[in-house]
Design a protein around this motif. Structure first.
Motif, short mmCIF file in Angstrom:
data_model
loop_
_atom_site.label_atom_id
_atom_site.label_comp_id
_atom_site.label_asym_id
_atom_site.label_seq_id
_atom_site.Cartn_x
_atom_site.Cartn_y
_atom_site.Cartn_z
N ILE A 1 -11.16 19.08 24.10
CA ILE A 1 -11.08 17.86 23.31
C ILE A 1 -10.24 16.80 24.05
O ILE A 1 -9.20 17.11 24.63
CB ILE A 1 -10.50 18.16 21.91
CG1 ILE A 1 -10.50 16.90 21.05
CG2 ILE A 1 -9.10 18.80 21.99
CD1 ILE A 1 -10.11 17.15 19.60
N GLY A 2 -10.74 15.56 24.05
CA GLY A 2 -9.98 14.45 24.62
C GLY A 2 -9.96 14.37 26.13
O GLY A 2 -9.20 13.60 26.71
N MET A 3 -10.79 15.18 26.79
CA MET A 3 -10.78 15.21 28.26
C MET A 3 -11.74 14.20 28.88
O MET A 3 -11.76 14.03 30.09
CB MET A 3 -11.15 16.62 28.75
CG MET A 3 -10.15 17.68 28.38
SD MET A 3 -8.97 17.91 29.70
CE MET A 3 -7.81 19.04 28.96
N GLY A 4 -12.58 13.54 28.07
CA GLY A 4 -13.48 12.54 28.61
C GLY A 4 -14.90 13.02 28.82
O GLY A 4 -15.65 12.45 29.60
N LYS A 5 -15.29 14.04 28.06
CA LYS A 5 -16.62 14.64 28.25
C LYS A 5 -17.74 13.69 27.83
O LYS A 5 -18.74 13.57 28.53
CB LYS A 5 -16.69 15.95 27.46
CG LYS A 5 -17.92 16.78 27.73
CD LYS A 5 -17.84 18.11 27.03
CE LYS A 5 -17.45 18.00 25.59
NZ LYS A 5 -18.30 17.08 24.80
N THR B 1 -2.12 13.08 28.83
CA THR B 1 -3.18 12.09 28.67
C THR B 1 -4.18 12.56 27.61
O THR B 1 -4.65 11.77 26.78
CB THR B 1 -3.91 11.84 30.01
OG1 THR B 1 -2.94 11.44 30.99
CG2 THR B 1 -4.98 10.78 29.89
N GLN B 2 -4.49 13.86 27.62
CA GLN B 2 -5.40 14.43 26.63
C GLN B 2 -4.87 14.17 25.22
O GLN B 2 -5.60 13.66 24.36
CB GLN B 2 -5.54 15.94 26.86
CG GLN B 2 -6.39 16.63 25.82
CD GLN B 2 -6.25 18.16 25.83
OE1 GLN B 2 -5.22 18.69 26.27
NE2 GLN B 2 -7.26 18.85 25.37
N LYS B 3 -3.61 14.50 24.99
CA LYS B 3 -3.01 14.32 23.66
C LYS B 3 -3.02 12.84 23.26
O LYS B 3 -3.38 12.49 22.14
CB LYS B 3 -1.58 14.87 23.66
CG LYS B 3 -0.87 14.76 22.32
CD LYS B 3 0.45 15.50 22.31
CE LYS B 3 1.52 14.64 22.92
NZ LYS B 3 2.87 15.26 22.83
#
Length: 197
Positions: free
Chosen positions: A11-15, A134-136
């Motif tokens: 989640i939140g990694m830019g997929k 950055t993910q958070k």
């Protein structure tokens, strides 16, 4: 020959952004989350079975995901029953995409690719990644979940280190330009493999 590329990441990694880059580069992209939305929408294939099993979750002819989340929070058996309804329908949707897609490289955007065993159906897997801070920040900036909800979701997913180690390609999503360059390099590599097969 058609090449099946799994695209995953936590989640939140830019997929989703990376999936868009593959689409812009000419690949047909199948999105697992979008497939579930179609199945839950009015006229969707999952609605009758969900109406029968979880009548409170169906409003105005469509499945309400917020209500489903509340049901899952109260009933530990609910998720397994929901998955038994939805997973076969998602597989049918994915098979239809495979049969009708036109590009030489098909991209399958599946968040839980490794967790659900879907990687075994792919010719290769690309995993998007970014540092934990950055993910958070990305997830919390969306304003759709609390820190606690984010941490719960992250706990259910394989650690990103394991996902990247098991993947054939890794895409670092620190900037759009860097991600685009990595996508283009992956496509060039795959097309070279296809040509030499």
């Amino acid at each position: 020959m058609t090449f099946n590329l799994g695209l995953t990441g936590s989640i939140g990694m830019g997929k989703s952004t990376t999936a868009d880059l593959f689409a812009i580069a000419g690949c047909d992209v199948w999105d697992a989350d979008a497939a579930v939305h179609r199945l839950y929408d009015r006229g969707g294939a999952a609605v009758p079975a969900m109406q029968a099993s979880f009548p409170d979750a169906v409003h105005d002819g469509r499945v309400d995901r917020g209500t489903l989340k509340a049901i899952i929070a109260k009933d530990p058996t609910a998720l397994t029953r929901i998955e038994a309804i939805v997973h076969p329908l998602v597989s049918l949707d994915r098979d239809h995409f495979r049969k009708t897609a036109k590009s030489d490289i098909l991209v399958f955007d599946i968040p839980l690719l490794f967790e659900a065993g879907g990687h075994s159906e792919m010719d290769a897997v690309a995993c998007v990644t970014i540092d934990a801070e950055t993910q958070k920040r990305r997830v919390l900036m969306r304003g759709t979940m609390t820190l606690e909800q984010f941490l719960q979701i992250r706990k259910k997913q394989l650690p990103i280190e394991e996902k990247t180690a098991r993947s054939d390609y890794v895409i670092v999503t620190d900037t759009q330009d860097h991600a685009r360059a990595q996508v283009e390099a992956i496509l060039a590599d795959i097309r070279e493999k296809i040509a030499n097969a």
